[in-house]
Structure formats: C-alpha cells, structure tokens
Write a protein that holds these residues in place. Structure first.
Motif, PDB file in Angstrom:
ATOM      1  N   LEU A   1       6.615  -5.230  -7.063  1.00 17.86           N
ATOM      2  CA  LEU A   1       6.641  -4.543  -8.348  1.00 17.86           C
ATOM      3  C   LEU A   1       6.454  -3.060  -8.069  1.00 17.86           C
ATOM      4  CD1 LEU A   1       4.354  -7.053 -10.252  1.00 17.86           C
ATOM      5  CD2 LEU A   1       6.739  -6.549 -10.867  1.00 17.86           C
ATOM      6  N   ASP A   2       7.056  -2.215  -8.877  1.00 17.96           N
ATOM      7  CA  ASP A   2       6.776  -0.779  -8.813  1.00 17.96           C
ATOM      8  C   ASP A   2       6.768  -0.283 -10.250  1.00 17.96           C
ATOM      9  OD1 ASP A   2       6.507   1.886  -8.435  1.00 17.96           O
ATOM     10  OD2 ASP A   2       8.371   2.184  -7.329  1.00 17.96           O
ATOM     11  N   GLN A   3       5.585  -0.257 -10.829  1.00 17.94           N
ATOM     12  CA  GLN A   3       5.477   0.061 -12.253  1.00 17.94           C
ATOM     13  C   GLN A   3       4.360   1.069 -12.480  1.00 17.94           C
ATOM     14  OE1 GLN A   3       6.869  -4.383 -13.736  1.00 17.94           O
ATOM     15  NE2 GLN A   3       4.774  -3.765 -14.159  1.00 17.94           N
TER      16      GLN A   3
ATOM     17  N   GLY B   1      15.484   6.261 -17.502  1.00 15.15           N
ATOM     18  CA  GLY B   1      15.485   6.750 -16.127  1.00 15.15           C
ATOM     19  C   GLY B   1      14.529   5.902 -15.318  1.00 15.15           C
ATOM     20  N   ASP B   2      13.766   6.565 -14.459  1.00 10.93           N
ATOM     21  CA  ASP B   2      12.801   5.836 -13.634  1.00 10.93           C
ATOM     22  C   ASP B   2      11.533   5.621 -14.457  1.00 10.93           C
ATOM     23  OD1 ASP B   2      11.710   4.624 -11.423  1.00 10.93           O
ATOM     24  OD2 ASP B   2      11.092   6.499 -10.474  1.00 10.93           O
ATOM     25  N   ASP B   3      11.679   4.851 -15.539  1.00 13.15           N
ATOM     26  CA  ASP B   3      10.595   4.727 -16.523  1.00 13.15           C
ATOM     27  C   ASP B   3       9.416   3.893 -16.028  1.00 13.15           C
ATOM     28  OD1 ASP B   3      12.595   5.947 -17.923  1.00 13.15           O
ATOM     29  OD2 ASP B   3      13.022   4.259 -19.242  1.00 13.15           O
TER      30      ASP B   3
ATOM     31  N   LEU C   1       0.822  -1.215   0.000  1.00 11.81           N
ATOM     32  CA  LEU C   1       0.000   0.000   0.000  1.00 11.81           C
ATOM     33  C   LEU C   1       0.854   1.262   0.000  1.00 11.81           C
ATOM     34  CD1 LEU C   1      -2.896  -0.768   2.534  1.00 11.81           C
ATOM     35  CD2 LEU C   1      -2.799  -1.181   0.059  1.00 11.81           C
ATOM     36  N   HIS C   2       0.259   2.358  -0.428  1.00 14.57           N
ATOM     37  CA  HIS C   2       0.927   3.655  -0.478  1.00 14.57           C
ATOM     38  C   HIS C   2       0.024   4.661   0.228  1.00 14.57           C
ATOM     39  CE1 HIS C   2       3.908   6.363  -2.002  1.00 14.57           C
ATOM     40  NE2 HIS C   2       4.320   5.545  -2.945  1.00 14.57           N
ATOM     41  N   LEU C   3       0.566   5.273   1.288  1.00 17.47           N
ATOM     42  CA  LEU C   3      -0.258   6.227   2.036  1.00 17.47           C
ATOM     43  C   LEU C   3       0.248   7.654   1.812  1.00 17.47           C
ATOM     44  CD1 LEU C   3      -0.603   4.217   5.363  1.00 17.47           C
ATOM     45  CD2 LEU C   3      -2.304   4.484   3.552  1.00 17.47           C
TER      46      LEU C   3
ATOM     47  N   ILE D   1      15.022   1.136   3.026  1.00 21.38           N
ATOM     48  CA  ILE D   1      15.444   2.452   2.543  1.00 21.38           C
ATOM     49  C   ILE D   1      15.667   2.386   1.037  1.00 21.38           C
ATOM     50  CG2 ILE D   1      17.225   4.223   2.722  1.00 21.38           C
ATOM     51  CD1 ILE D   1      17.785   3.074   5.556  1.00 21.38           C
ATOM     52  N   GLU D   2      14.900   3.185   0.315  1.00 17.49           N
ATOM     53  CA  GLU D   2      14.940   3.139  -1.146  1.00 17.49           C
ATOM     54  C   GLU D   2      15.707   4.337  -1.690  1.00 17.49           C
ATOM     55  OE1 GLU D   2      11.028   3.086  -2.856  1.00 17.49           O
ATOM     56  OE2 GLU D   2      11.772   2.979  -4.914  1.00 17.49           O
ATOM     57  N   HIS D   3      16.749   4.072  -2.444  1.00 23.52           N
ATOM     58  CA  HIS D   3      17.505   5.175  -3.044  1.00 23.52           C
ATOM     59  C   HIS D   3      17.010   5.447  -4.461  1.00 23.52           C
ATOM     60  CE1 HIS D   3      19.740   1.545  -4.417  1.00 23.52           C
ATOM     61  NE2 HIS D   3      19.966   2.255  -5.509  1.00 23.52           N
ATOM     62  N   LYS D   4      17.315   6.629  -4.938  1.00 27.15           N
ATOM     63  CA  LYS D   4      16.967   6.972  -6.322  1.00 27.15           C
ATOM     64  C   LYS D   4      17.869   8.107  -6.764  1.00 27.15           C
ATOM     65  CE  LYS D   4      13.084   8.990  -8.880  1.00 27.15           C
ATOM     66  NZ  LYS D   4      11.707   8.794  -9.327  1.00 27.15           N
ATOM     67  N   MET D   5      18.429   7.943  -7.942  1.00 29.81           N
ATOM     68  CA  MET D   5      19.483   8.854  -8.371  1.00 29.81           C
ATOM     69  C   MET D   5      19.010  10.303  -8.524  1.00 29.81           C
ATOM     70  SD  MET D   5      21.988   8.483 -11.620  1.00 29.81           S
ATOM     71  CE  MET D   5      20.666   8.736 -12.765  1.00 29.81           C
TER      72      MET D   5
END
Ligand code: RM4
Ligand code: MN
Ligand code: MN
Length: 433
Positions: free
Chosen positions: A329-331, A291-293, A102-104, A221-225
């Motif tokens: 999954l994260d799409q 990128g984060d496509d 879930l995403h809050l 902990i999620e990193h992202k450029m």
C-alpha cells in the motif's frame, strides 16, 4: 475508563467474533449456493483469499498531509518501533498485512537488531525498502534541489547512490529482499534539463545500485508522471521504467503505483504489458481522483482495482512463469485514523482479488473469441458485482483475524490508549506524510 483490550489479544478477537459467527455462517452458506449455481466451488476461493497479503507502508500509519497543512491525529507513532506496533494491530485485525515496507531515512534507527527482534515477536516481516533522495536531510553535504541520481554534478549523484546502498544494507539486516527506487528528479521548465542526458545519468547511477544488489534481491523501479517536477520527470511512465529495467538486468522490475498516471489512463493495460515483458515487480496500491492523491484503495474506483486484479489472476491462470509482484500500500491518510484506513484498504484489495477469482475465464475467452462484446463485458461485471464479503470475513476468521475489523478496533480503545502513551510532538509540519 480507557483501558479496554489490546486488539492483538487472541481472546479479545475471539470475543469480538463470537456474536458475529452465526450471521457470517448463514451468509457464507447462502453465497456458497449462489456460486455453486455458477459452478464455482467457494472453498478454494476462500483459501486463496486467505493467502493474500499486502505490505503496510511505515509512513502510512502516521497522519498524512498536503503541502498546505497537516492535521495530526491523536496517538501518532513517533518512531519506527511504534509504527511496528500499529502495523501489528492492522495485521491482527485484517489477517492480510504480515509485512512492513520501510522508508529511509524516515525510519532510521540505531537499533536494527532490536527492530528485527520486535518485528519477529510481532510476527511481522519486511517488504521492499524505499530510499529517499527527494528531500534534503540534516547535515547532508549536497542538496537534491536540482536532482539526485540524475543530477548534473557527479558528487550529488554519488551521494544519492550511497544512500541507496545504505538502504540495501539496512534491508539486508532486516530480511528485506527488494529496494524500491523512486526519484523526484526532473524539470519545472522546458530547457532546464537535457531530457536525453538526464535519463542516461539515471541509467548510469542505477547501474551502480543494481550492481550492489544481493543475489536474491530485486530492484523495483517506480515511475510517476509528475510532482515534484511539473514539466518533465525523468522516470515519468512505464515506458521509461521498462527501458531502465531492461537495460539494468534481470533483477530490475517495474513498480506500478496506481496514482502515478494521468486520470483515466488504462492501468490494467499497463499491468498486462509488464506481465508480458516479465517485468512486473510490484504495486503501490492506493486510489485517486486527480493525481497522486494517495487515497484509500478502492475508495474512488473499485472497478479499476478489480480490473487490475483481473489481469493478475488471468496471468496466474495462464501460468505466466516467474510472476510474483510485491503488493504494497502507498497511501496518505489525512482525515481518517490511519489504522482504520489501512485495515479497510487491505480488505478492499482482498475484495478485488476475490472478485477477480470469480471470473469465469473459460467463458470469457469464448465470448472474446466469438466477439460477443456484451457477454464478455457481462462476464466480468457478474464477478465484480458479486458480494464477496462473506468470503473475506470467513478467510479472516479462519486465520484468527476479525470478522468485523473496524468494529473490533473501535471496541478495543487502542487509539485512545496511544493518545495517552504517545503525546504529540510539538512540530506542525506540512508535507506528503
Ligand atoms: C511518491 C512515491 C513513493 C513514495 C513517496 C512518499 O509519490 O509514491 O513511492 O515513497 O511518494
Ligand atoms: Mn509510491
Ligand atoms: Mn506517490
């Protein structure tokens, strides 16, 4: 004539599978012989594939968009309850997606009990809860325009911390055992943010969240450029993520979102390093070109996906202790039916996993030790180029899922029924999801 069948009905799946059984049996037996010649027993592979599971992102079942536009598809879920219904369709067809992430506050509901009850009825569980401090919410006292957990103003940091604590509470009510922390904090201009202090403020804020974790929980902990910050992002790479995890404590882990790196970065190597550090906590699977496509897993570079699974299977083969990364999954599905994309992506992950299980690891080690470069590469390639489709289909069949999930889904008329039951909202938002 729209009312066809509910794809979640066992009889419907059985009827869909019946005409496909014989062909599958023949293909599976042929593959059994191919693998036997390589001294691989097909059955344990099929069994392991049957156990593979990946979580569906609740935000993935709606149509995604870009910052330019969003083109909503018919019958999109309008609430977290409707999202659960779609997730259960995906799980019934694929047999590989028993949990939802879930995403809050996107999935906020006043009826957490009801949500849990419905999830139980649908035989769905909950994976990590994702917090959101990269957008402002209505009636929120402070803005995240200049950051959240790393903001210069303590009051803003506190607001972001409190949101994460709420996420933990919601997750606890639902049976989650992890919180995924991704922040967009950073800078668009050199000089905008003190690079060292920004990271220090992150550690300070994250420590408060960490301290509130229930004993059996993990912090991912999620990193992202880059993006939304385009010059510098506070948690931009696995180095920052690992430093944060190590300084927070043993319940903090790194989450690798495949799209969060520069093009051509060797992600499987990052996976290997995080395995070594015992800090690999989970994945956000997707594919990307630039990128984060957030494209469908395995749609662009299935070889890379295979190489990542190769590291995981290798680590399991080496019996690395305590390794159990969350698969999620994260799409963003902008031009396809999200259910079809998510089913296909789950299948692609099992494909990469199955291929990785076929690697002859003893032989590969031998080639590596002898510096037989060509044969080492060939050993991996042989596994990757094996058509494991019959293994995947058999694993699904064994679980009562569909031999041909997309065919069955289309035949069911589910989307058409949703289009009628869920009239589109009048808002035309653009945006990430
Ligand atoms: C970010 C990141 C997060 C996701 C948001 C929607 O790029 O991947 O995991 O929650 O997008
Ligand atoms: Mn992600
Ligand atoms: Mn992302």
């Amino acid at each position: 004539m729209i009312t066809k069948s509910d794809p979640r009905d066992a009889e419907f799946i059985e009827a869909q599978n019946a005409p496909r059984r014989d062909a599958l049996h023949a293909d599976y037996e042929a593959l059994r012989m191919v693998l036997a010649r390589r001294r691989i027993d097909i059955e344990p592979v099929t069994q392991a594939v049957g156990w593979f599971a990946v979580a569906i992102p609740s935000w993935g079942v709606g149509t995604g968009g870009t910052r330019f536009a969003r083109f909503p598809g018919p019958g999109e879920p309008r609430s977290v309850f409707e999202k659960l219904e779609d997730c259960s369709v995906i799980h019934t067809l694929s047999g590989a997606t028993p949990t939802v992430s879930l995403h809050l506050p996107w999935d906020r509901t006043d009826d957490l009990k009801g949500l849990k009850v419905r999830a139980n009825e649908l035989k769905l569980g909950f994976d990590a809860v994702n917090s959101n401090t990269f957008q402002d919410q209505l009636r929120q006292p402070f803005s995240y325009k200049y950051g959240s957990l790393t903001h210069t103003d303590k009051a803003v940091r506190q607001q972001a911390i409190v949101h994460n604590l709420e996420c933990i509470q919601v997750g606890q009510a639902l049976g989650s055992t992890a919180l995924t922390l991704w922040i967009g904090d950073g800078a668009n201009f050199p000089g905008q943010q003190h690079l060292a202090r920004g990271f220090e403020r992150y550690l300070e804020s994250a420590a408060v969240i960490y301290a509130a974790l229930p004993p059996d929980w993990r912090l991912l902990i999620e990193h992202k450029m880059y993006e939304p910050a385009f010059y510098a992002t506070v948690i931009q790479d696995w180095g920052s993520s690992l430093m944060a995890a190590q300084s927070l404590g043993p319940k903090a882990f790194c989450l690798v979102d495949l799209g969060h790196h520069a093009p051509n970065v060797n992600i499987e190597m990052i996976v290997a390093r995080l395995v070594h550090a015992r800090r690999l906590g989970g994945f956000h699977f997707n594919d990307s070109m630039y990128g984060d496509d957030d494209l469908d897993s395995g749609s662009i570079d299935p070889f890379r996906l295979f190489l990542i699974f190769n590291e995981l299977v290798d680590a399991a083969w080496r019996k690395v202790p305590g390794l159990s990364p969350s698969h999620m999954l994260d799409q963003s599905h902008n031009v396809t039916d999200p259910i079809e994309s998510l089913v296909t992506s789950a299948v692609e992950l099992t494909r990469a996993y199955a291929q990785a299980l076929l690697v002859d690891r003893a032989l590969l080690s031998e080639h590596q030790d002898n510096n037989d470069v060509l044969m080492a590469a060939q050993t991996l390639k042989q596994a990757f180029t094996t058509d494991v489709g019959p293994i995947l289909a058999r694993a699904r069949l064994n679980k009562g899922a569909a031999i041909d999930p997309i065919g069955a889904y289309r035949e069911s008329g589910y989307r058409l029924r949703c289009a009628l039951a869920r009239p589109a909202a009048l808002t035309r938002s653009s945006g990430i999801v």
